[in-house]
Motif scaffolding. Sequence first.
Motif, PDB file in Angstrom:
ATOM      1  N   ALA A  25      -3.863   2.659   0.434  1.00  0.00           N
ATOM      2  CA  ALA A  25      -2.410   2.865   0.514  1.00  0.00           C
ATOM      3  C   ALA A  25      -1.830   2.239   1.772  1.00  0.00           C
ATOM      4  CB  ALA A  25      -2.094   4.358   0.468  1.00  0.00           C
ATOM      5  N   GLU A  26      -2.574   2.288   2.868  1.00  0.00           N
ATOM      6  CA  GLU A  26      -2.116   1.707   4.134  1.00  0.00           C
ATOM      7  C   GLU A  26      -2.443   0.221   4.241  1.00  0.00           C
ATOM      8  OE1 GLU A  26      -3.993   4.142   7.083  1.00  0.00           O
ATOM      9  OE2 GLU A  26      -2.689   5.867   6.660  1.00  0.00           O
ATOM     10  N   ARG A  27      -3.064  -0.333   3.193  1.00  0.00           N
ATOM     11  CA  ARG A  27      -3.444  -1.748   3.144  1.00  0.00           C
ATOM     12  C   ARG A  27      -4.363  -2.117   4.300  1.00  0.00           C
ATOM     13  NH1 ARG A  27      -1.290  -1.468  -1.480  1.00  0.00           N
ATOM     14  NH2 ARG A  27       0.423  -2.773  -2.137  1.00  0.00           N
ATOM     15  N   ARG A  28      -5.271  -1.204   4.659  1.00  0.00           N
ATOM     16  CA  ARG A  28      -6.212  -1.455   5.751  1.00  0.00           C
ATOM     17  C   ARG A  28      -7.526  -2.024   5.250  1.00  0.00           C
ATOM     18  NH1 ARG A  28      -6.602   3.970   8.834  1.00  0.00           N
ATOM     19  NH2 ARG A  28      -8.189   2.799   9.935  1.00  0.00           N
ATOM     20  N   ILE A  29      -7.727  -2.014   3.926  1.00  0.00           N
ATOM     21  CA  ILE A  29      -8.933  -2.584   3.332  1.00  0.00           C
ATOM     22  C   ILE A  29      -8.514  -3.388   2.106  1.00  0.00           C
ATOM     23  CG2 ILE A  29      -9.450  -0.588   1.870  1.00  0.00           C
ATOM     24  CD1 ILE A  29     -12.440  -1.082   2.555  1.00  0.00           C
ATOM     25  N   ALA A  30      -9.166  -4.514   1.907  1.00  0.00           N
ATOM     26  CA  ALA A  30      -8.855  -5.357   0.752  1.00  0.00           C
ATOM     27  C   ALA A  30      -9.348  -4.683  -0.525  1.00  0.00           C
ATOM     28  CB  ALA A  30      -9.512  -6.722   0.912  1.00  0.00           C
ATOM     29  N   PHE A  31      -8.595  -4.859  -1.592  1.00  0.00           N
ATOM     30  CA  PHE A  31      -8.982  -4.274  -2.866  1.00  0.00           C
ATOM     31  C   PHE A  31      -8.468  -5.138  -4.004  1.00  0.00           C
ATOM     32  CE2 PHE A  31      -4.883  -2.509  -1.805  1.00  0.00           C
ATOM     33  CZ  PHE A  31      -4.186  -2.493  -2.999  1.00  0.00           C
ATOM     34  N   THR A  32      -8.994  -4.901  -5.185  1.00  0.00           N
ATOM     35  CA  THR A  32      -8.586  -5.602  -6.394  1.00  0.00           C
ATOM     36  C   THR A  32      -8.076  -4.577  -7.382  1.00  0.00           C
ATOM     37  OG1 THR A  32     -10.301  -7.258  -6.040  1.00  0.00           O
ATOM     38  CG2 THR A  32      -9.362  -7.123  -8.252  1.00  0.00           C
ATOM     39  N   LYS A  33      -6.939  -4.858  -7.971  1.00  0.00           N
ATOM     40  CA  LYS A  33      -6.381  -3.949  -8.952  1.00  0.00           C
ATOM     41  C   LYS A  33      -6.583  -4.559 -10.337  1.00  0.00           C
ATOM     42  CE  LYS A  33      -2.821  -0.712  -9.450  1.00  0.00           C
ATOM     43  NZ  LYS A  33      -1.569  -0.150  -9.130  1.00  0.00           N
TER      44      LYS A  33
END
Length: 63
Positions: A25-33
């Motif tokens: 939520a804080e965009r502190r880790i990269a992720f794939t949706k």
Amino acid sequence: MSLLSVEEAAERFGTSPRFIRRLIAERRIAFTKIGRHVRIESADIDAFVAAGRVEPHQPSEAS
């Protein structure tokens, strides 16, 4: 490429899924949706851990 669910990433960190969701939520880790699902690459977990690494202080020798 190894994609992990939030629960799997939390297990790898040794923490709760809530902490992983907060990082997302804080965009502190990269992720794939993928649709409604969130996945995290194991390489991104390694990069996050490496970015937070603090090296020990080396005392300088007096000349």
